[in-house]
Design a protein around this motif. Structure first.
Motif, PDB file in Angstrom:
ATOM      1  N   MET A   1      -2.800  -4.700  -2.448  1.00  0.00           N
ATOM      2  CA  MET A   1      -2.412  -5.795  -3.363  1.00  0.00           C
ATOM      3  C   MET A   1      -1.204  -5.386  -4.200  1.00  0.00           C
ATOM      4  O   MET A   1      -0.284  -6.173  -4.418  1.00  0.00           O
ATOM      5  N   ALA A   2      -1.224  -4.123  -4.665  1.00  0.00           N
ATOM      6  CA  ALA A   2      -0.120  -3.669  -5.517  1.00  0.00           C
ATOM      7  C   ALA A   2       1.192  -3.669  -4.735  1.00  0.00           C
ATOM      8  O   ALA A   2       2.211  -4.173  -5.220  1.00  0.00           O
TER       9      ALA A   2
ATOM     10  N   ARG B   1       4.496  -6.039  -5.353  1.00  0.00           N
ATOM     11  CA  ARG B   1       5.814  -5.476  -5.651  1.00  0.00           C
ATOM     12  C   ARG B   1       6.883  -5.950  -4.674  1.00  0.00           C
ATOM     13  O   ARG B   1       8.028  -6.166  -5.059  1.00  0.00           O
ATOM     14  N   TRP B   2       6.540  -6.131  -3.412  1.00  0.00           N
ATOM     15  CA  TRP B   2       7.580  -6.350  -2.389  1.00  0.00           C
ATOM     16  C   TRP B   2       7.634  -7.755  -1.811  1.00  0.00           C
ATOM     17  O   TRP B   2       8.540  -8.081  -1.068  1.00  0.00           O
ATOM     18  N   VAL B   3       6.642  -8.600  -2.122  1.00  0.00           N
ATOM     19  CA  VAL B   3       6.633  -9.929  -1.477  1.00  0.00           C
ATOM     20  C   VAL B   3       7.846 -10.759  -1.909  1.00  0.00           C
ATOM     21  O   VAL B   3       8.478 -11.437  -1.082  1.00  0.00           O
ATOM     22  N   GLY B   4       8.214 -10.692  -3.177  1.00  0.00           N
ATOM     23  CA  GLY B   4       9.354 -11.475  -3.662  1.00  0.00           C
ATOM     24  C   GLY B   4      10.662 -11.009  -3.055  1.00  0.00           C
ATOM     25  O   GLY B   4      11.522 -11.808  -2.686  1.00  0.00           O
TER      26      GLY B   4
ATOM     27  N   ALA C   1     -13.504   3.586  -7.524  1.00  0.00           N
ATOM     28  CA  ALA C   1     -14.578   4.443  -7.013  1.00  0.00           C
ATOM     29  C   ALA C   1     -14.934   4.105  -5.573  1.00  0.00           C
ATOM     30  O   ALA C   1     -15.415   4.964  -4.836  1.00  0.00           O
ATOM     31  N   SER C   2     -14.708   2.880  -5.159  1.00  0.00           N
ATOM     32  CA  SER C   2     -15.043   2.482  -3.784  1.00  0.00           C
ATOM     33  C   SER C   2     -13.818   2.675  -2.884  1.00  0.00           C
ATOM     34  O   SER C   2     -12.733   2.174  -3.189  1.00  0.00           O
ATOM     35  N   PRO C   3     -13.964   3.421  -1.764  1.00  0.00           N
ATOM     36  CA  PRO C   3     -12.813   3.635  -0.864  1.00  0.00           C
ATOM     37  C   PRO C   3     -12.196   2.323  -0.377  1.00  0.00           C
ATOM     38  O   PRO C   3     -10.981   2.180  -0.372  1.00  0.00           O
ATOM     39  N   THR C   4     -13.038   1.364  -0.005  1.00  0.00           N
ATOM     40  CA  THR C   4     -12.511   0.088   0.514  1.00  0.00           C
ATOM     41  C   THR C   4     -11.768  -0.674  -0.582  1.00  0.00           C
ATOM     42  O   THR C   4     -10.664  -1.182  -0.368  1.00  0.00           O
ATOM     43  N   ALA C   5     -12.396  -0.721  -1.788  1.00  0.00           N
ATOM     44  CA  ALA C   5     -11.761  -1.467  -2.877  1.00  0.00           C
ATOM     45  C   ALA C   5     -10.456  -0.800  -3.292  1.00  0.00           C
ATOM     46  O   ALA C   5      -9.461  -1.482  -3.584  1.00  0.00           O
ATOM     47  N   ALA C   6     -10.440   0.552  -3.291  1.00  0.00           N
ATOM     48  CA  ALA C   6      -9.211   1.259  -3.677  1.00  0.00           C
ATOM     49  C   ALA C   6      -8.095   0.964  -2.676  1.00  0.00           C
ATOM     50  O   ALA C   6      -6.937   0.767  -3.056  1.00  0.00           O
ATOM     51  N   MET C   7      -8.481   0.925  -1.399  1.00  0.00           N
ATOM     52  CA  MET C   7      -7.488   0.606  -0.365  1.00  0.00           C
ATOM     53  C   MET C   7      -6.953  -0.812  -0.565  1.00  0.00           C
ATOM     54  O   MET C   7      -5.747  -1.060  -0.463  1.00  0.00           O
TER      55      MET C   7
END
Lengths: 286, 361
Positions: free
Chosen positions: A157-158, A162-165, A146-152
């Motif tokens: 994070m997602a 997914r790509w850091v490894g 619901a929060s724009p900042t948290a969603a961003m």
């Protein structure tokens, strides 16, 4: 034409036909489309409705801003994490290194829909484990969707998970190419381990880190699956709408092919420009 | 400057012991060479002196001070690696000064040391180049320069010339000898090339399977090897070994039968240590073979191949039992194309070894 040459082209013909039909022709035709107003019948030449609209369309500028925010924050953080992870995966002290390397690489081979569903569950505001942990620490729960900042932050994070490894494995290959005796020489020169990392490892990894940065820039410019699947089509509102998602909506929801083509070319041009700027900034002194 | 002392030094990797109690005293200012075949532990021993490998047992002292628990950088040593180990992203000047800069050394002193090393090694014009822009020989000079700027008490060289071509190796060998004379500092040099060892060393340490076989001056090792291994390792072409059996003992002499040469008899003056029937080995250096009738035991051999180098020739021959022999001839033009050759063994030049390889004479 010599017989052998003709025969070679004969064998190549099926591939060339498919390549031309599904690669070359769409690229060329979409460039032509990008100058047409496609919301009218018949389509007519009107660059102001496509290229002209790009610079004034608040929805496009919002998607561009969101994409650049992700690019500027997520890519450096992910590459830094990947470098640290690569150093840890390269450590002689680490047990079961093969399994660890696979474990960190594994997210890349997990299906996007599956990992998005798991992230939605984990970050669910009411019963997700993340909020359980946060409230367990005495902090207020976060409204991830619901929060724009948290969603961003959730998108970043997602994508990082997914790509850091994947990037760490690429950087690890660079680490393993640095001869051990260079570090031994530095040890004899009384250079501490942290200084060896900053003055030897990082400079020698520069080409491979640049490669990862360019790959990540291209990936971020095309970012689609995470905002589409995790934050429910760029929500809340258009807070996590990226250029990739905006392009999809223009092309396949609104069916405005001309404008979508102009957006596609803009994404490609931006990816190339930012990558070139990176390569130029990171070039080694002759 | 400082000497180096090893007392019963042991190295184990897990349960496997690779250096078995090595003891050695390197004099101050001496150039000592560790030589031996691959896997004999010479590089491991050097790395233990450098502090790059832990010491499993015994004691290493540099300049009279035990250094077992001293950090590599605090041992007063500098090391030149086989692969040069230059920092690829730095210029030659940066490579030379990196360690000093990282340790906050005075800028003027750093510049002075770099300039001095560059002048000694004649690499002043290379200071702005990067390692990839240098030839193998130039890289090796830079690696030595990096050691010089540290102004160490002891230089350690780990097979520094093995990546260079033959001509450059000879040139760099001379350079290292000149450097030793110029700096007068203790140097420990590891090589598997016994020619390098013979030409460079004040003393040679011959190692085999983690044990010191013999320590001595190059010509002492050549003339007076302690055992069959040292006799075979020192000298090029290597010493010939012929299987023999003790046939008789009389008046301070032993007569042996060369079993692969039709039982040819050779009588050698020797005091003791034999019994009739003992299986032994007769050693003779290639240059000690004489012409037919000029020695004490004539052998007829089949010539396989001959290398005529002008002033010297090497004749590769064997017996009916396929015992290989190398014969050195100062003048062999008359023998070109010969299929058989008769040579003679002078008893005074023959070495005798028992079945375990220990030298009997």
């Amino acid at each position: 034409m010599r017989m052998r040459t003709r025969a070679a082209y004969g064998f190549l013909a099926p591939y060339l036909l498919i390549f031309t039909t599904f690669w070359v022709w769409p690229i060329v035709f979409s460039f032509y489309l990008s100058f047409l107003a496609t919301r009218t019948q018949p389509w007519r030449f009107n660059p102001a409705a496509t290229w002209g609209r790009l610079v004034i369309d608040p929805a496009f500028l919002n998607a561009l801003k969101n994409t650049l925010v992700i690019l500027v924050i997520q890519v450096p953080v992910m590459i830094a994490l990947a470098t640290v992870l690569a150093v840890l995966l390269n450590s002689q002290l680490l047990r079961a290194r093969g399994i660890m390397r696979f474990a960190f690489f594994a997210p890349v081979v997990v299906g996007e829909a599956a990992y998005a569903a798991v992230f939605r569950l984990m970050f669910n505001a009411d019963f997700g484990i993340i909020n359980k942990i946060i409230t367990g620490l005495g902090l207020p729960p976060v409204a991830w969707f619901a929060s724009p900042t948290a969603a961003m932050a959730l998108i970043m994070m997602a994508v990082t998970w997914r790509w850091v490894g994947y990037n760490a494995i690429i950087i690890l290959s660079g680490l393993q190419a640095i001869p051990q005796d260079v570090y031994e020489a530095a040890t004899l020169d009384r250079v501490s381990k942290p200084r060896q990392f900053f003055f030897i490892t990082l400079p020698l990894l520069r080409p491979i880190i640049l490669f990862c940065v360019v790959l990540s820039i291209i990936g971020t410019m095309q970012l689609f699956a995470e905002p589409f699947l995790i934050t429910n089509r760029g929500g809340p509102g258009q807070a996590t709408e990226t250029l990739g998602l905006f392009l999809y909506r223009q092309g396949f929801t609104v069916l405005n092919f001309g404008y979508a083509s102009a957006v596609a070319y803009t994404i490609a041009a931006l990816a190339i420009l930012i990558s070139l700027a990176n390569l130029w900034l990171g070039r080694s002194a002759k | 400057m400082a000497g180096v002392s090893l007392k019963n030094v042991v190295k184990r990797f897990g349960t496997m012991e690779v250096v078995h109690g090595a003891s050695l005293d390197v004099e101050d200012g001496e150039l000592i060479v560790f030589v031996g075949p691959s896997g004999c532990g010479k590089s491991t021993l050097l790395r233990m002196i450098a502090g790059l490998e832990d010491i499993s047992g015994g004691e290493i002292a540099i300049g009279g001070m035990a250094v077992n628990d001293v950090e590599p950088a605090d041992r007063g040593i500098a090391m030149v690696f086989q692969t040069y180990a230059l920092y690829p992203h730095m210029t030659v000047e940066r490579n030379l000064s990196f360690g000093l800069r990282m340790n906050g050394n005075d800028k003027a002193d750093t510049a002075r040391r770099v300039a001095k090393a560059a002048q000694i090694l004649r690499i002043e014009e290379l200071l702005d180049r990067r390692p990839r822009q240098l030839s193998g020989g130039q890289r090796q000079r830079v690696a030595i320069g990096r050691a010089i700027v540290r102004e160490p008490q002891v230089f350690l060289f780990d097979e520094p010339l093995s990546n260079l071509d033959a001509e450059l190796r000879v040139q760099m060998r001379v350079e290292i000898a000149r450097l030793h004379a110029e700096l007068g500092v203790t140097m420990i040099y590891v090589t598997h090339d016994q020619v390098e060892a013979m030409t460079l060393a004040d003393r040679i340490v011959v190692l085999r399977a983690g044990r010191i076989e013999q320590i001595g001056k190059p010509l002492d090792l050549y003339d007076d090897p302690a055992n069959q291994f040292v006799a075979g390792f020192v000298g090029s072409p290597k010493m010939n070994f012929m299987a023999a059996e003790v046939a008789s003992l009389e008046d301070g002499c032993v007569t042996v039968a060369l079993v692969n040469h039709g039982g040819a008899r050779l009588t050698v003056p020797v005091e003791n240590g034999f019994a009739v029937g003992d299986r032994i080995t007769v050693g003779l250096r290639p240059e000690h073979f004489r012409r037919q009738g000029e020695g004490d035991c004539d052998l007829s051999v089949k010539v396989d191949m001959a290398e005529h180098l002008g002033s010297t020739s090497y004749i590769y021959a064997n017996t009916a039992s396929s015992e290989q022999l190398v014969i050195e001839r100062e003048e062999s033009r008359g023998e070109i194309g010969m299929e058989r050759l008769t040579v003679s063994i002078p008893a005074a030049k023959a070495y005798l070894f028992d079945a375990s390889g220990a030298r009997l004479r």
